[in-house]
Scaffold this motif. Structure first.
Motif, PDB file in Angstrom:
ATOM      1  N   ARG A  73     139.595  68.389  56.087  1.00  0.00           N
ATOM      2  CA  ARG A  73     138.529  68.469  55.086  1.00  0.00           C
ATOM      3  C   ARG A  73     137.617  69.661  55.356  1.00  0.00           C
ATOM      4  O   ARG A  73     137.185  70.345  54.429  1.00  0.00           O
ATOM      5  CB  ARG A  73     137.733  67.162  55.064  1.00  0.00           C
ATOM      6  CG  ARG A  73     138.544  65.972  54.576  1.00  0.00           C
ATOM      7  CD  ARG A  73     137.684  64.736  54.400  1.00  0.00           C
ATOM      8  NE  ARG A  73     136.859  64.801  53.210  1.00  0.00           N
ATOM      9  CZ  ARG A  73     137.287  64.448  51.990  1.00  0.00           C
ATOM     10  NH1 ARG A  73     138.517  64.041  51.800  1.00  0.00           N
ATOM     11  NH2 ARG A  73     136.467  64.510  50.961  1.00  0.00           N
ATOM     12  N   ARG A  74     137.340  69.931  56.621  1.00  0.00           N
ATOM     13  CA  ARG A  74     136.525  71.096  56.962  1.00  0.00           C
ATOM     14  C   ARG A  74     137.248  72.380  56.572  1.00  0.00           C
ATOM     15  O   ARG A  74     136.650  73.310  56.028  1.00  0.00           O
ATOM     16  CB  ARG A  74     136.221  71.088  58.466  1.00  0.00           C
ATOM     17  CG  ARG A  74     135.510  72.332  58.989  1.00  0.00           C
ATOM     18  CD  ARG A  74     134.144  72.513  58.349  1.00  0.00           C
ATOM     19  NE  ARG A  74     133.436  73.649  58.913  1.00  0.00           N
ATOM     20  CZ  ARG A  74     132.505  74.335  58.246  1.00  0.00           C
ATOM     21  NH1 ARG A  74     132.183  73.988  57.007  1.00  0.00           N
ATOM     22  NH2 ARG A  74     131.896  75.344  58.813  1.00  0.00           N
ATOM     23  N   PHE A  75     138.557  72.422  56.829  1.00  0.00           N
ATOM     24  CA  PHE A  75     139.351  73.590  56.466  1.00  0.00           C
ATOM     25  C   PHE A  75     139.307  73.820  54.956  1.00  0.00           C
ATOM     26  O   PHE A  75     139.094  74.945  54.488  1.00  0.00           O
ATOM     27  CB  PHE A  75     140.794  73.392  56.928  1.00  0.00           C
ATOM     28  CG  PHE A  75     141.714  74.530  56.595  1.00  0.00           C
ATOM     29  CD1 PHE A  75     141.676  75.711  57.323  1.00  0.00           C
ATOM     30  CD2 PHE A  75     142.618  74.423  55.551  1.00  0.00           C
ATOM     31  CE1 PHE A  75     142.525  76.765  57.017  1.00  0.00           C
ATOM     32  CE2 PHE A  75     143.472  75.469  55.233  1.00  0.00           C
ATOM     33  CZ  PHE A  75     143.428  76.645  55.972  1.00  0.00           C
ATOM     34  N   ALA A  76     139.476  72.740  54.184  1.00  0.00           N
ATOM     35  CA  ALA A  76     139.452  72.867  52.726  1.00  0.00           C
ATOM     36  C   ALA A  76     138.080  73.320  52.234  1.00  0.00           C
ATOM     37  O   ALA A  76     137.976  74.143  51.311  1.00  0.00           O
ATOM     38  CB  ALA A  76     139.835  71.532  52.083  1.00  0.00           C
ATOM     39  N   GLU A  77     137.020  72.805  52.838  1.00  0.00           N
ATOM     40  CA  GLU A  77     135.670  73.205  52.441  1.00  0.00           C
ATOM     41  C   GLU A  77     135.435  74.691  52.703  1.00  0.00           C
ATOM     42  O   GLU A  77     134.849  75.404  51.879  1.00  0.00           O
ATOM     43  CB  GLU A  77     134.636  72.366  53.182  1.00  0.00           C
ATOM     44  CG  GLU A  77     134.579  70.905  52.728  1.00  0.00           C
ATOM     45  CD  GLU A  77     133.808  70.025  53.693  1.00  0.00           C
ATOM     46  OE1 GLU A  77     133.237  70.566  54.660  1.00  0.00           O
ATOM     47  OE2 GLU A  77     133.775  68.800  53.482  1.00  0.00           O
ATOM     48  N   LEU A  78     135.889  75.172  53.868  1.00  0.00           N
ATOM     49  CA  LEU A  78     135.736  76.591  54.178  1.00  0.00           C
ATOM     50  C   LEU A  78     136.492  77.451  53.178  1.00  0.00           C
ATOM     51  O   LEU A  78     135.977  78.479  52.706  1.00  0.00           O
ATOM     52  CB  LEU A  78     136.236  76.875  55.598  1.00  0.00           C
ATOM     53  CG  LEU A  78     135.353  76.383  56.742  1.00  0.00           C
ATOM     54  CD1 LEU A  78     136.095  76.473  58.069  1.00  0.00           C
ATOM     55  CD2 LEU A  78     134.054  77.197  56.811  1.00  0.00           C
ATOM     56  N   CYS A  79     137.709  77.048  52.858  1.00  0.00           N
ATOM     57  CA  CYS A  79     138.503  77.808  51.890  1.00  0.00           C
ATOM     58  C   CYS A  79     137.829  77.804  50.523  1.00  0.00           C
ATOM     59  O   CYS A  79     137.791  78.834  49.834  1.00  0.00           O
ATOM     60  CB  CYS A  79     139.906  77.226  51.781  1.00  0.00           C
ATOM     61  SG  CYS A  79     140.931  77.443  53.257  1.00  0.00           S
TER      62      CYS A  79
END
Length: 696
Positions: free
Chosen positions: A223-229
């Motif tokens: 979820r953190r990865f998706a938010e950063l993207c």
């Protein structure tokens, strides 16, 4: 993270004078460009590569910003503890022999993770190739020093690569083939501490990076990865290893089994605006393309094709259609401009075959490439130009710099499919790279990358702030009790009560436990109707023979009730439903993905759900834009538009159902999976005729 990317002093623990060892290559690579202090550490040597060598870290007379460790794995924990005592903020472990090797290695990696947690020291690696910063000449790696000596082409593409040797092969391939310029390559290995999210956060704010490419075998915090993207204004390209479907055999619901091992990731990447690659070359080609055109250009992708070969133009037109672009219809002024250089017998069309024009103007000084490219660039109905060029024929040549200047002045993407004699084609490729022109040796890849430039990208506005209504929904006490205390599959009737509370349309139905209740329910439901046996844990009723359709009168209903109860050994209930009329069946679902959490699915429904396995996923919470994009990514979307006389579905209403599904999962953490299968498209809209909710 600056002590990794911009250290002023570096200690090399495991440095050696042996020229065939990695510890020697690290020192040589540092000497090739690093401007700060370099301090080899090894008690066996007084000097390495002209530098004083220290017996231990504590003997170094200055504060060390970064320690590069290249010693046997069993010695690494002690070396990290020494770094902690000496105040070193970060270590880069390039040694192998950790979790990738088995139990003993995993124990060592757990030990260094423990040290990290207790002390706060940051750890990059282990089992990695380190960092290469081509712009600033920082080569913190044991890769072949001869490759470093030849130099790298500085550029604006940065890569995060989980595999160590793969990162080195990326660099060598890019360098030797003049494919693109590089800003940074970060090899992160086993990710005991520093992971893709740490590096992505850094590169998002790095002024020397315009495009970020990642090869990942796992994602640390999805979820953190998706938010950063989602928040990143720079194009991101991801190649994910390990996508084959496995591990879904134990899934209870269709939703989980259809997710496989990659469908959720694929959906979340698309939702987050990430470009997904399927192989290494494609990843690099997409990176260099998006470096040339980081912002989506205006227009829909109407493409003019300039070709030296009619056959190549035909194949290009086929690829353009496949890639959801279009062959531009040339306006009269563009055709007139082309006709001026074409022979009278050949009216210009798109694709524009310029070979007859080349023969007509041979020796006249007319630059056919220049004139034809300018004619289509001036056409307002042309959004991009694709040039099919041959390098190495002295009878017809092209001036890349002049063509590039024309395209840049017009503000339209300019792509080249480059073929020809090997040396001449390589020189043309090198010139194209220096000019920032995307040029490729494969025609399909050329059109594929052109299509990526025109791909719609989601807005940067976060979906998280758009779904606050779910917290205001209050379920009846009996449903709350069930959600708090029951585990496993809920029956269809209870599942649909919960869905209905969140605004999801469900079919009219009544539950009967005896013949009298059955007959009473008939009066309020009407015919034709469906009768289903409801038994504890019975999710797939069709396979159990517990579904009867098309019941048209009271006598048949009575017999069917008895039949279903007998099949359930008189221990179940019978659900009577209004029979929904519609030819199109969808499946909507919810699951908790290990990496991305609550994820919503849309796919082909009914008994054929797993046969076609056409699904699309998105991570909750969903905004309206997310939900509509999920519908757009669904390959069966044409069925929603009124296919062969079927009623068209209001996409806004389907989007509301998908949003509500995500909200249900976020509001109730014990809900593991939800299946609505089928969701039937009727003349009055979509309605859930069967559903199941599975609790942790």
């Amino acid at each position: 993270m600056n002590f990794f990317f911009k250290p002023e002093t570096i200690a090399v623990i495991g440095a050696t004078a042996n020229p065939v060892k990695g510890g020697n290559a690290i020192v040589k690579n540092l000497l090739a460009g690093f401007k700060g202090g370099i301090y080899p550490v090894n008690p066996k040597y007084q000097q390495i590569e002209g530098l004083r060598c220290y017996p231990s870290l504590r003997e170094i007379p200055v504060a060390v910003d970064l320690a590069i460790i290249f010693i046997p794995a069993v010695q690494v924990p002690a070396a990290i503890e020494e770094c902690v005592r000496c105040g070193v903020p970060g270590v880069m472990i390039e040694s192998g022999g950790f979790a990738e090797t088995g139990t003993e290695g995993r124990n060592l990696q757990q030990e260094i993770a423990r040290i990290r947690k207790q002390t706060g020291i940051r750890i990059w690696g282990p089992n990695c190739m380190g960092l290469v910063d081509a712009i600033n000449g920082r080569f913190f790696s044991f890769m072949d020093h001869n490759a470093v000596k030849r130099g790298f082409i500085p550029g604006r593409v940065s890569l995060i690569v989980q595999s160590g040797m793969l990162s080195a092969s990326f660099l060598v391939d890019i360098m030797s083939n003049n494919i693109m310029g590089i800003s940074k390559v970060c090899s992160i290995g086993n990710k005991a501490d520093i992971n893709e999210n740490d590096l992505l956060s850094y590169l998002i704010n790095d002024p020397e990076t315009s495009v970020i490419g990642l090869y990942l075998e796992s994602i640390a915090a999805g979820r953190r990865f998706a938010e950063l993207c989602r928040q990143c204004t720079k194009p991101i390209v991801v190649l994910k290893g390990g996508k084959s479907p496995k591990g879904a055999a134990a899934a209870i619901s269709h939703t989980a089994s259809l997710a496989g091992n990659h469908r959720v990731l694929e959906g979340v990447l698309a939702q987050s605006g990430v470009f997904e690659a399927d192989d290494f070359k494609q990843m690099m080609d997409l990176c260099r393309t998006l470096d040339a055109y980081p912002q989506r250009p205006s227009g829909s992708g109407r493409t003019a094709v300039i070709t030296f070969s009619g056959g190549a133009g035909i194949v290009a037109a086929d690829f353009i259609d496949q890639m959801k672009l279009s062959v531009a219809e040339l306006a009269v002024p563009a055709k007139n401009a082309l006709q001026a250089i074409f022979p009278d017998w050949m009216p210009p069309t798109n694709p524009v075959d310029i070979w007859p024009a080349i023969e007509k103007n041979m020796g006249t000084g007319v630059d056919v490439y220049k004139e034809s490219v300018q004619a289509v660039l001036d056409d307002p109905g042309v959004d991009a130009v694709l040039l099919l060029a041959f390098a190495g024929n002295s009878r017809f040549t092209f001036n890349l710099a002049a063509l590039d200047a024309q395209a840049k002045k017009a503000g339209k993407p300019f792509f080249i499919w480059l073929s020809g004699r090997r040396d001449e084609a390589f020189r043309a490729q090198t010139e194209a790279m220096s000019l920032g022109i995307p040029a490729f040796p494969e025609l399909r890849r050329t059109v594929e990358c052109l299509s990526a430039v025109f791909r719609k990208r989601p807005s940067l506005e976060s979906a998280v702030t758009k779904n606050e209504d779910s917290s205001r929904i209050t379920l009846p006490p009996d449903l709350c009790r069930i959600l708090e205390s029951v585990h496993g599959p809920l029956d269809e009737y209870i599942s649909k009560q919960i869905l209905s509370a969140y605004g999801i349309p469900v079919v009219s139905e009544k539950l009967a436990t005896n013949p009298a209740e059955c007959l009473l329910a008939l009066d309020s439901i009407g015919y034709p109707l469906v009768m289903k046996g409801i038994t504890p844990g019975g999710v797939h009723k069709t396979e159990m023979g517990l579904v009867e359709l098309g019941i048209s009168n009271k006598e048949t209903a009575g017999r069917t009730f008895q039949k279903l109860m007998e099949k359930m050994n008189q221990r179940g209930k019978v659900l009577l439903q209004q029979q929904a009329e519609g030819k199109i069946e969808l499946i909507c679902g919810l699951m908790r993905d290990p990496q991305f959490g609550v994820s919503v699915m849309l796919g082909m429904g009914g008994v054929m759900a797993e046969v076609f396995a056409e699904t699309a996923f998105a991570m909750a919470p969903l905004s309206r834009e997310d939900a509509l994009d999920l519908i757009e990514r669904f390959r069966g979307k044409k069925l929603l538009e009124g296919f062969r006389g079927t009623p068209a579905l209001d996409r806004e209403k389907l989007a509301a159902i998908l949003i509500a599904l995500g909200n249900i999962g976020l509001a109730h953490p014990r809900i593991a999976e939800v299946d609505i299968n089928p969701l039937i498209i009727t003349a009055t809209g979509a309605v859930a005729v069967d559903a199941s909710i599975i609790l942790e």
